[in-house]
Design a protein around this motif. Structure first.
Motif, PDB file in Angstrom:
ATOM      1  N   PRO A 139       0.822  -1.210   0.000  1.00 33.80           N
ATOM      2  CA  PRO A 139       0.000   0.000   0.000  1.00 33.80           C
ATOM      3  C   PRO A 139       0.863   1.270   0.000  1.00 33.80           C
ATOM      4  O   PRO A 139       1.924   1.291   0.618  1.00 33.80           O
ATOM      5  CB  PRO A 139      -0.775  -0.109   1.324  1.00 33.80           C
ATOM      6  N   THR A 140       0.421   2.298  -0.718  1.00 35.20           N
ATOM      7  CA  THR A 140       1.138   3.577  -0.699  1.00 35.20           C
ATOM      8  C   THR A 140       0.675   4.370   0.530  1.00 35.20           C
ATOM      9  O   THR A 140      -0.289   3.980   1.208  1.00 35.20           O
ATOM     10  CB  THR A 140       0.826   4.414  -1.954  1.00 35.20           C
ATOM     11  N   GLY A 141       1.328   5.509   0.772  1.00 36.05           N
ATOM     12  CA  GLY A 141       0.945   6.344   1.907  1.00 36.05           C
ATOM     13  C   GLY A 141      -0.455   6.932   1.766  1.00 36.05           C
ATOM     14  O   GLY A 141      -1.046   7.397   2.747  1.00 36.05           O
ATOM     15  N   ASN A 142      -0.994   6.928   0.549  1.00 30.96           N
ATOM     16  CA  ASN A 142      -2.353   7.470   0.333  1.00 30.96           C
ATOM     17  C   ASN A 142      -3.454   6.461   0.639  1.00 30.96           C
ATOM     18  O   ASN A 142      -4.638   6.800   0.585  1.00 30.96           O
ATOM     19  CB  ASN A 142      -2.526   7.903  -1.135  1.00 30.96           C
ATOM     20  N   ALA A 143      -3.084   5.239   0.904  1.00 32.86           N
ATOM     21  CA  ALA A 143      -4.108   4.207   1.147  1.00 32.86           C
ATOM     22  C   ALA A 143      -4.683   4.383   2.547  1.00 32.86           C
ATOM     23  O   ALA A 143      -4.037   4.052   3.539  1.00 32.86           O
ATOM     24  CB  ALA A 143      -3.493   2.816   0.994  1.00 32.86           C
ATOM     25  N   LYS A 144      -5.900   4.920   2.613  1.00 30.37           N
ATOM     26  CA  LYS A 144      -6.535   5.172   3.923  1.00 30.37           C
ATOM     27  C   LYS A 144      -7.720   4.229   4.181  1.00 30.37           C
ATOM     28  O   LYS A 144      -8.115   4.017   5.309  1.00 30.37           O
ATOM     29  CB  LYS A 144      -7.054   6.623   3.986  1.00 30.37           C
ATOM     30  N   TYR A 145      -8.299   3.741   3.110  1.00 27.52           N
ATOM     31  CA  TYR A 145      -9.477   2.862   3.213  1.00 27.52           C
ATOM     32  C   TYR A 145      -9.328   1.701   2.229  1.00 27.52           C
ATOM     33  O   TYR A 145      -8.553   1.790   1.269  1.00 27.52           O
ATOM     34  CB  TYR A 145     -10.768   3.621   2.864  1.00 27.52           C
ATOM     35  N   VAL A 146     -10.118   0.663   2.484  1.00 32.56           N
ATOM     36  CA  VAL A 146     -10.143  -0.474   1.565  1.00 32.56           C
ATOM     37  C   VAL A 146     -11.596  -0.711   1.138  1.00 32.56           C
ATOM     38  O   VAL A 146     -12.492  -0.770   1.981  1.00 32.56           O
ATOM     39  CB  VAL A 146      -9.585  -1.751   2.231  1.00 32.56           C
ATOM     40  N   GLU A 147     -11.786  -0.821  -0.165  1.00 29.00           N
ATOM     41  CA  GLU A 147     -13.125  -1.063  -0.716  1.00 29.00           C
ATOM     42  C   GLU A 147     -13.192  -2.491  -1.252  1.00 29.00           C
ATOM     43  O   GLU A 147     -12.280  -2.930  -1.950  1.00 29.00           O
ATOM     44  CB  GLU A 147     -13.359  -0.067  -1.858  1.00 29.00           C
ATOM     45  N   PHE A 148     -14.259  -3.189  -0.916  1.00 33.91           N
ATOM     46  CA  PHE A 148     -14.438  -4.577  -1.350  1.00 33.91           C
ATOM     47  C   PHE A 148     -15.656  -4.642  -2.282  1.00 33.91           C
ATOM     48  O   PHE A 148     -16.758  -4.245  -1.885  1.00 33.91           O
ATOM     49  CB  PHE A 148     -14.694  -5.497  -0.156  1.00 33.91           C
ATOM     50  N   THR A 149     -15.436  -5.111  -3.492  1.00 31.79           N
ATOM     51  CA  THR A 149     -16.541  -5.250  -4.439  1.00 31.79           C
ATOM     52  C   THR A 149     -16.791  -6.736  -4.650  1.00 31.79           C
ATOM     53  O   THR A 149     -15.844  -7.521  -4.792  1.00 31.79           O
ATOM     54  CB  THR A 149     -16.195  -4.580  -5.788  1.00 31.79           C
ATOM     55  N   THR A 150     -18.057  -7.109  -4.670  1.00 36.34           N
ATOM     56  CA  THR A 150     -18.393  -8.525  -4.786  1.00 36.34           C
ATOM     57  C   THR A 150     -19.024  -8.797  -6.152  1.00 36.34           C
ATOM     58  O   THR A 150     -19.400  -7.874  -6.877  1.00 36.34           O
ATOM     59  CB  THR A 150     -19.321  -8.970  -3.631  1.00 36.34           C
ATOM     60  N   LEU A 151     -19.108 -10.064  -6.504  1.00 43.06           N
ATOM     61  CA  LEU A 151     -19.610 -10.434  -7.833  1.00 43.06           C
ATOM     62  C   LEU A 151     -21.049  -9.947  -8.030  1.00 43.06           C
ATOM     63  O   LEU A 151     -21.870 -10.048  -7.119  1.00 43.06           O
ATOM     64  CB  LEU A 151     -19.558 -11.961  -8.005  1.00 43.06           C
ATOM     65  N   ALA A 152     -21.322  -9.421  -9.220  1.00 42.30           N
ATOM     66  CA  ALA A 152     -22.704  -9.087  -9.586  1.00 42.30           C
ATOM     67  C   ALA A 152     -22.902  -9.591 -11.005  1.00 42.30           C
ATOM     68  O   ALA A 152     -22.531  -8.909 -11.957  1.00 42.30           O
ATOM     69  CB  ALA A 152     -22.945  -7.587  -9.498  1.00 42.30           C
ATOM     70  N   ASP A 153     -23.417 -10.779 -11.159  1.00 40.11           N
ATOM     71  CA  ASP A 153     -23.600 -11.391 -12.474  1.00 40.11           C
ATOM     72  C   ASP A 153     -25.036 -11.903 -12.565  1.00 40.11           C
ATOM     73  O   ASP A 153     -25.402 -12.868 -11.893  1.00 40.11           O
ATOM     74  CB  ASP A 153     -22.589 -12.535 -12.648  1.00 40.11           C
ATOM     75  N   ARG A 154     -25.807 -11.221 -13.396  1.00 41.02           N
ATOM     76  CA  ARG A 154     -27.224 -11.550 -13.511  1.00 41.02           C
ATOM     77  C   ARG A 154     -27.487 -12.988 -13.959  1.00 41.02           C
ATOM     78  O   ARG A 154     -28.510 -13.574 -13.621  1.00 41.02           O
ATOM     79  CB  ARG A 154     -27.900 -10.614 -14.535  1.00 41.02           C
ATOM     80  N   ARG A 155     -26.518 -13.535 -14.731  1.00 40.90           N
ATOM     81  CA  ARG A 155     -26.737 -14.907 -15.221  1.00 40.90           C
ATOM     82  C   ARG A 155     -26.660 -15.920 -14.081  1.00 40.90           C
ATOM     83  O   ARG A 155     -27.246 -16.981 -14.129  1.00 40.90           O
ATOM     84  CB  ARG A 155     -25.703 -15.259 -16.293  1.00 40.90           C
ATOM     85  N   GLN A 156     -25.895 -15.562 -13.043  1.00 37.35           N
ATOM     86  CA  GLN A 156     -25.697 -16.508 -11.940  1.00 37.35           C
ATOM     87  C   GLN A 156     -26.520 -16.162 -10.709  1.00 37.35           C
ATOM     88  O   GLN A 156     -26.686 -17.001  -9.830  1.00 37.35           O
ATOM     89  CB  GLN A 156     -24.226 -16.517 -11.510  1.00 37.35           C
ATOM     90  N   MET A 157     -26.965 -14.905 -10.637  1.00 37.84           N
ATOM     91  CA  MET A 157     -27.530 -14.427  -9.377  1.00 37.84           C
ATOM     92  C   MET A 157     -28.936 -13.854  -9.589  1.00 37.84           C
ATOM     93  O   MET A 157     -29.101 -12.688  -9.959  1.00 37.84           O
ATOM     94  CB  MET A 157     -26.605 -13.351  -8.797  1.00 37.84           C
ATOM     95  N   PRO A 158     -29.959 -14.689  -9.335  1.00 34.03           N
ATOM     96  CA  PRO A 158     -31.334 -14.247  -9.613  1.00 34.03           C
ATOM     97  C   PRO A 158     -31.748 -13.007  -8.815  1.00 34.03           C
ATOM     98  O   PRO A 158     -32.576 -12.219  -9.269  1.00 34.03           O
ATOM     99  CB  PRO A 158     -32.188 -15.460  -9.227  1.00 34.03           C
ATOM    100  N   GLY A 159     -31.150 -12.797  -7.642  1.00 34.44           N
ATOM    101  CA  GLY A 159     -31.531 -11.665  -6.790  1.00 34.44           C
ATOM    102  C   GLY A 159     -31.198 -10.308  -7.391  1.00 34.44           C
ATOM    103  O   GLY A 159     -31.752  -9.283  -6.969  1.00 34.44           O
ATOM    104  N   LEU A 160     -30.311 -10.282  -8.393  1.00 36.80           N
ATOM    105  CA  LEU A 160     -29.928  -8.999  -8.990  1.00 36.80           C
ATOM    106  C   LEU A 160     -31.076  -8.373  -9.774  1.00 36.80           C
ATOM    107  O   LEU A 160     -31.031  -7.193 -10.092  1.00 36.80           O
ATOM    108  CB  LEU A 160     -28.709  -9.166  -9.906  1.00 36.80           C
ATOM    109  N   ARG A 161     -32.089  -9.183 -10.077  1.00 38.92           N
ATOM    110  CA  ARG A 161     -33.250  -8.629 -10.784  1.00 38.92           C
ATOM    111  C   ARG A 161     -34.019  -7.682  -9.879  1.00 38.92           C
ATOM    112  O   ARG A 161     -34.775  -6.848 -10.334  1.00 38.92           O
ATOM    113  CB  ARG A 161     -34.182  -9.765 -11.242  1.00 38.92           C
ATOM    114  N   SER A 162     -33.818  -7.826  -8.581  1.00 36.63           N
ATOM    115  CA  SER A 162     -34.514  -6.956  -7.637  1.00 36.63           C
ATOM    116  C   SER A 162     -33.619  -5.757  -7.290  1.00 36.63           C
ATOM    117  O   SER A 162     -32.431  -5.920  -7.014  1.00 36.63           O
ATOM    118  CB  SER A 162     -34.848  -7.748  -6.371  1.00 36.63           C
TER     119      SER A 162
END
Ligand code: MTE
Length: 323
Positions: free
Chosen positions: A165-188
């Motif tokens: 991490p560089t000195g500017n790294a203050k936070y960590v963001e976590f993104t999770t899979l969003a794939d409509r073909r695999q995840m029926p809940g994304l329709r909502s």
């Protein structure tokens, strides 16, 4: 056991039964049984989980007793069938029923942003990046229930240190899979997909923050966030993002899915705190899953879910304001 651990405690990809092999085995067993009871749709529903558990990859890990609670563990059945994973539906029973459509291999996680060495890691590389530990953690959901689960993984800091991490790294963001073909809940439109969560850098580097690849000695069931998820035991469960595909180190506090959807109800910090009620309910007590009887008393919720060792991260902060 399908494989042994080498002397360093690291699981090598060659020691893991390839998914195609065990899925093939699973399909074979499933087909055979389905033929035997042809016409009975009940079979698939009732037994999918039993077969998944029986054929799941085992993960060898050494218990980290210092970071584990000795409280009674929630049963695997409860922990894998009473879930929040909105990409597969909003009812607690939806994920176990629907998450079989999630493809967990091939799978990569990209780590980028304020780092000197951005990288995209394959799940096999992630599995052997550090020795796997078993850690029995309490997890307290913001909805007022809790579980005790033996997770398998290692401190997230192992992964973050790799990318420098560089000195500017203050936070960590976590993104999770969003794939409509695999995840029926994304329709909502219940959340603004993809599900995104965040931690402050010092929280992410705390040894308790776990990158989990398994539970109960085996790979994570899909509904529990396979193939790789976060477990942050001193925060409400929604901070523990499932099925992570990208980790970005950033200089500013990232947006988070639940904070976006209801900022007055779900703050960025979301530390377990019995003194800060949710606007619509008290957070003073919790129901331990598996202890549900008519006369069963609720448990008192503890500050930081009982993980007092993180208190120093919040010295001088007004935790009512930064809820
Ligand atoms: N991660 C994703 N991607 N989607 C979700 O809906 N739900 C969160 C969290 N991680 C969620 C998620 C919530 S609200 C909780 S309580 C925990 O996962 C539940 O984890 P468990 O099913 O392993 O108990």
């Amino acid at each position: 056991m399908l494989f042994k651990r080498n002397p360093d405690g690291i699981i090598l990809p060659s020691e893991i039964t390839p998914r195609e092999v065990y899925e093939g085995r699973r399909q074979f067993i499933a087909r055979a049984a389905a033929t035997a009871v042809a016409g009975s749709g009940i079979w698939e529903m009732a037994n999918r989980e039993a077969f998944a558990q029986a054929t799941a990859q085992r993960l060898a890990a050494t218990r980290n007793a210092a970071l584990s609670t000795t409280e009674a563990q929630t049963s695997f059945k409860d922990a894998s069938s009473y879930n929040n994973y909105y990409e597969f539906g909003t009812d607690k029973g939806d994920p176990v029923e629907n998450a079989h459509t999630l493809k967990t291999r091939p799978w990569t996680v990209t780590i980028e942003g304020e780092v000197k060495k951005p990288v995209t890691l394959d799940i096999d590389r992630i599995l052997k990046l550090a020795p796997l530990e078993e850690r029995v953690y309490r997890l307290r959901c913001v909805e007022g229930w809790s579980m005790v689960i033996p997770w398998v993984g290692y401190s997230l800091s192992n992964l973050l240190k790799q990318v420098e991490p560089t000195g500017n790294a203050k936070y960590v963001e976590f993104t999770t899979l969003a794939d409509r073909r695999q995840m029926p809940g994304l329709r909502s439109p219940v959340l603004d997909w993809p599900y995104v969560e965040g931690l402050r850098m010092d929280e992410a580097m705390h040894p308790l923050a776990l990158l989990a690849v398994g539970m109960y000695g085996q790979v994570l069931p899909n509904q529990n966030g396979a193939p790789v998820r976060l477990v942050v035991p001193w925060k409400y469960g929604f901070k523990s993002a499932k099925s992570i595909v990208r980790i970005r180190l950033v200089s500013r506090q990232p947006r988070t899915a639940w904070n976006d959807s209801a900022p007055n109800e779900y703050g960025f910090y979301s530390n377990v705190n019995p003194n800060v009620d949710h606007p619509r309910w008290s957070q003073a007590t919790e129901r331990r899953i598996g202890e549900d009887g008519f006369f069963q008393r609720k448990r008192k919720t503890l500050m930081f879910n009982g993980y007092d060792q993180v208190a120093s991260l919040y010295g001088g902060m007004d935790l009512k304001k930064f809820f």
